[in-house]
Enzyme design. Structure first.
Site, PDB file in Angstrom:
ATOM      1  N   SER A 134       2.887  -2.258   3.794  1.00  0.00           N
ATOM      2  CA  SER A 134       2.701  -1.483   2.590  1.00  0.00           C
ATOM      3  C   SER A 134       3.829  -0.525   2.503  1.00  0.00           C
ATOM      4  CB  SER A 134       1.418  -1.221   2.188  1.00  0.00           C
ATOM      5  OG  SER A 134       1.123   0.100   3.136  1.00  0.00           O
ATOM      6  N   CYS A 135       4.118  -0.030   1.167  1.00  0.00           N
ATOM      7  CA  CYS A 135       4.963   1.208   0.686  1.00  0.00           C
ATOM      8  C   CYS A 135       4.258   2.147   1.620  1.00  0.00           C
ATOM      9  CB  CYS A 135       5.003   1.426  -0.479  1.00  0.00           C
ATOM     10  SG  CYS A 135       3.325   1.441  -1.251  1.00  0.00           S
ATOM     11  N   THR A 136       3.009   2.483   1.780  1.00  0.00           N
ATOM     12  CA  THR A 136       2.507   3.674   2.200  1.00  0.00           C
ATOM     13  C   THR A 136       2.692   3.797   3.798  1.00  0.00           C
ATOM     14  OG1 THR A 136       0.858   3.827   0.378  1.00  0.00           O
ATOM     15  CG2 THR A 136       0.396   5.034   2.579  1.00  0.00           C
ATOM     16  N   ARG A 217      -5.239   7.885  -6.395  1.00  0.00           N
ATOM     17  CA  ARG A 217      -4.512   7.258  -7.275  1.00  0.00           C
ATOM     18  C   ARG A 217      -4.408   8.468  -8.628  1.00  0.00           C
ATOM     19  NH1 ARG A 217      -3.998   1.515  -6.957  1.00  0.00           N
ATOM     20  NH2 ARG A 217      -3.950   1.101  -4.824  1.00  0.00           N
TER      21      ARG A 217
END
Length: 294
Positions: A134-136, A217
């Protein structure tokens, strides 16, 4: 985003796109982007093909990857970005269709090997189907590796302050599996789960079981923040930690891990090419064994 990034590299040629959208709408979405701005180049549609900067790109709308006939256009690598075919079995349909390799643009749902630049990329052994995580995880893993290699991580918690995603609601709506996730994205800071910290243990086995985390978020359109708080094995001042990260950013991790001491905010990283940028001014240390890194 993959397409736009590829246009900036001379070693990547996009030869085909499969999407259920028609070519005219693809052209429109490529030309105009609310976050990244207008496309720097020419985009048109001819005879059902997408033509970008004068190069014709085959467009298909197949639901089953096995029918894509990638070999007809000489596809080497498929970027599987639908979020649907996230197992070896389903992604392998691209291989059946003639592709040589498949890269999943998110975490897999099985044991498909995961590789992250700045973490375990050097262990890639030619597997034909891989996940890029994932991007994280891509943001967290390079930083965690530098800290662990230099000072050792006893344990840590990660919080990602994450920009809104396409799955969130513009106003309150039904979300049966995640009630909070159904609340209006533009109105709320929404606590959420993330497997990114635990996924670091897959690409850096020495950290398996030592990290976990959560997400908030927030109502921003792009760029997210990773807050990594760790207890160190080897005592180190914050200045020593900064020095180690800066050295890595200029050495083995150049182009993957960035370093800045400027007074930056999130929009300053829109379009950033590094997967992770250490914000030296944002971190704090409680003592020489307990530190928060951003």
């Amino acid at each position: 985003i993959v397409f736009r990034a590829a246009q900036k590299r001379s070693d990547i040629e996009i030869v085909a796109i499969n999407d259920l959208l028609d070519a005219e709408y693809m052209a429109y979405m490529l030309k105009y982007d609310s976050t990244h701005g207008r496309f720097d180049g020419t985009v048109e549609v001819k005879d059902g093909h997408l033509v970008v900067n004068g190069k014709k790109i085959r467009v298909t709308a197949e639901r089953d990857p096995a029918n894509l006939k990638w070999d007809e256009v000489g596809v080497d690598v498929v970027a599987e970005a639908t979020g649907i075919f996230l197992t070896d079995e389903t992604a392998r349909k691209h291989i059946t269709a003639g592709a040589k390799k498949v890269v999943l643009t998110g975490p897999s749902k099985d044991n498909t090997p995961m590789f992250v630049r700045g973490a375990n990329f050097d262990t890639y052994a030619g597997q034909d189907i891989v996940s890029n995580a994932s991007c994280t995880t891509n943001c967290l893993a390079p930083l965690a590796k530098v800290i662990n290699d230099n000072f050792g991580i006893v344990e840590g918690l990660m919080t990602t302050v994450h920009a809104t995603t396409a799955t969130q609601k513009t106003v309150d709506g039904p979300s049966h599996k995640d009630w909070r996730g159904g609340r209006g994205a533009a109105q709320n800071i929404i606590p959420s789960s993330t497997g990114a910290a635990k996924a670091v243990g897959k690409v850096l086995p020495e950290l398996n079981g030592k990290l976990t985390g959560m997400a908030f978020r927030v109502p921003t359109p792009n760029v997210s923040v990773v807050d990594l708080t760790v207890r160190l094995e080897k005592a180190a001042s914050y200045e020593e930690i900064k020095k180690a990260i800066k050295a890595a950013s200029e050495g083995a991790m150049k182009g993957v891990l960035g370093y800045t001491e400027d007074d930056v905010v999130s929009t300053d990283f829109n379009g950033e090419v590094c997967t992770s940028v250490f914000d030296a001014k944002a971190g704090i240390a409680l003592n020489d064994n307990f530190v928060k890194l951003v």
